[in-house]
Write a protein that holds these residues in place. Structure first.
Motif: not given
Length: 415
Positions: A76-89
């Motif tokens: 779950a943490g990895w998926i959330a991190g990937q989503r945040l990175r795709s949105r520009g962090d």
């Protein structure tokens, strides 16, 4: 939350959920063992196979649950991190979140050393905070954070499992000490956040470095520094003063230190946790609970006796539970104040050992021993009755004592 923080938070949560499952398993085993013993007493050895099978099934279930929760949290943490990175962090850091940092602060107090070692993005470096944000320690950053800049400051350090928000303790509606001291004494408040699970001596060294940077970054020449610490924060203050180099530019500017309920002789609660961990680990059914308690942070371990410098804990074996403090001498030219609380309306009520429920009276005032003097002169110790440990964070009577202590003529305490 930043992408790296999300991933680290998932890893940390997974590890802690697995450990918590072990704790629950230990409690379950203790209860079931009692029941099985009662059954065996009634029906004899015939009940033993039932216990063996039940224990095997239970152990398998808890192990699978623990690893499942761990793996699920990490994913779950990895998926959330990937989503945040795709949105520009672009989301704010977890350390700046209005609520998330409070829950994180509790975890840091209990497991902050492990968090710092394995998931560093969610372990805050010691930092100055203002308006919910980290202050950049440059003249421009300080100016932007504080607006009107005075030449006298009061540095506030919270206690275990806390953040700078602790000084606005919700149990009391009074205006925080920081704002009151700014109005009454002209002391610009500097609130600090740090990882309370680290060694107190490590945080003391970090405070030395922070004060170096703060002194250099302050837009106007500083003329006075006051250091105020609640609970563990008071020990961090004394740790910094003990470890600061003699030529530190900020050191001659420190006129006062104030400890609010600091466990200078340690906390019986912390010692009780260590004793419980040691005792339970030696038993068959209690070993899981004992192992869980044994994972307490190094910061909590330092609270057992009030360690403030590396010499207090270095070279101690893993089984050494003795008081090894070296009691470093206090800096001359600084007046050290202790404001302590007791639950009873009179210090003798409920016994001095109860103190504010977490810190006994003699520990909070650093009572002199046969070999070491107190850090505080008798006249610099104030006892506030009818108050608990957290009540010291925001209370009218405590503020009256704090104001009186910091209003004392400076010439009377300088060499």
């Amino acid at each position: 939350m930043k992408s790296r923080e999300a991933a680290d938070l998932g890893r940390f949560a997974g590890t802690e959920l697995r450990h918590a499952t072990t704790l629950v398993h230990g409690v379950h085993s203790g209860i079931s063992d009692t029941i099985h013993r009662a059954v065996q007493a009634a029906v004899g050895p015939a009940a033993l196979p039932v216990q063996i099978i039940a224990d095997a099934v239970t152990s398998t279930a808890y192990t699978a649950t623990g690893f499942g929760l761990d793996a699920g949290s990490r994913v779950a943490g990895w998926i959330a991190g990937q989503r945040l990175r795709s949105r520009g962090d672009e989301a704010p850091s977890i350390h700046d979140a209005p609520r998330g940092h409070q829950a994180l602060a509790f975890g840091l107090g209990i497991r902050g050393d492990a968090i710092h070692a394995h998931t560093p993005s969610i372990s805050p470096a010691m930092q100055v905070r203002s308006g919910g944000r980290r202050v950049d320690l440059t003249p421009e950053g300080v100016g932007a954070a504080y607006g009107q800049i005075g030449d006298q400051i009061a540095v506030f350090l919270h206690g275990l499992c806390g953040t700078e928000a602790a000084w606005q303790w919700r149990g009391n509606p009074q205006t925080p000490y920081a704002a009151r001291l700014a109005t009454d004494l002209g002391l610009t408040p500097v609130t600090v956040r740090y990882n309370t699970g680290l060694r107190i001596s490590e945080n003391g060294q970090a405070l030395v470095a922070l004060l170096d940077s703060l002194h250099s970054a302050w837009p106007v020449p500083l003329t006075k520094i006051v250091l105020i610490g609640h609970s563990m924060g008071g020990l961090v203050v004394h740790s910094a003063l003990a470890q600061a180099p003699d030529d530190a530019a900020w050191l001659p500017l420190v006129t006062d230190s104030v400890s609010l309920g600091a466990p200078h002789h340690g906390s019986p609660v912390a010692r009780g946790v260590r004793h419980a961990a040691d005792t339970l680990t030696e038993t068959t059914r209690g070993r899981r609970i004992g192992a869980y308690l044994a994972q307490r942070s190094l910061g909590v371990r330092d609270l057992e006796y009030g360690n403030v410098v590396p010499a207090d804990w270095q070279d101690a074996g893993s089984t050494d539970t003795s008081d090894r403090r070296t009691h470093p001498p206090d800096r001359t030219g600084i007046r050290h104040h202790a404001i302590v609380a007791v639950l009873g309306r009179r210090p003798a009520q409920l016994g001095a050992g109860v103190g504010d429920l977490l810190v006994p009276l003699d520990s909070a005032r650093h009572l002199a021993t046969a070999t070491h003097p107190s850090r505080f002169a008798d006249e610099d110790v104030t006892v506030v009755t009818g108050l608990d440990h957290l009540g010291l964070l925001n209370n009218d009577r405590v503020y009256t004592a704090l104001h009186a202590a910091l209003s004392a003529p400076e010439l009377s305490v300088r060499p």
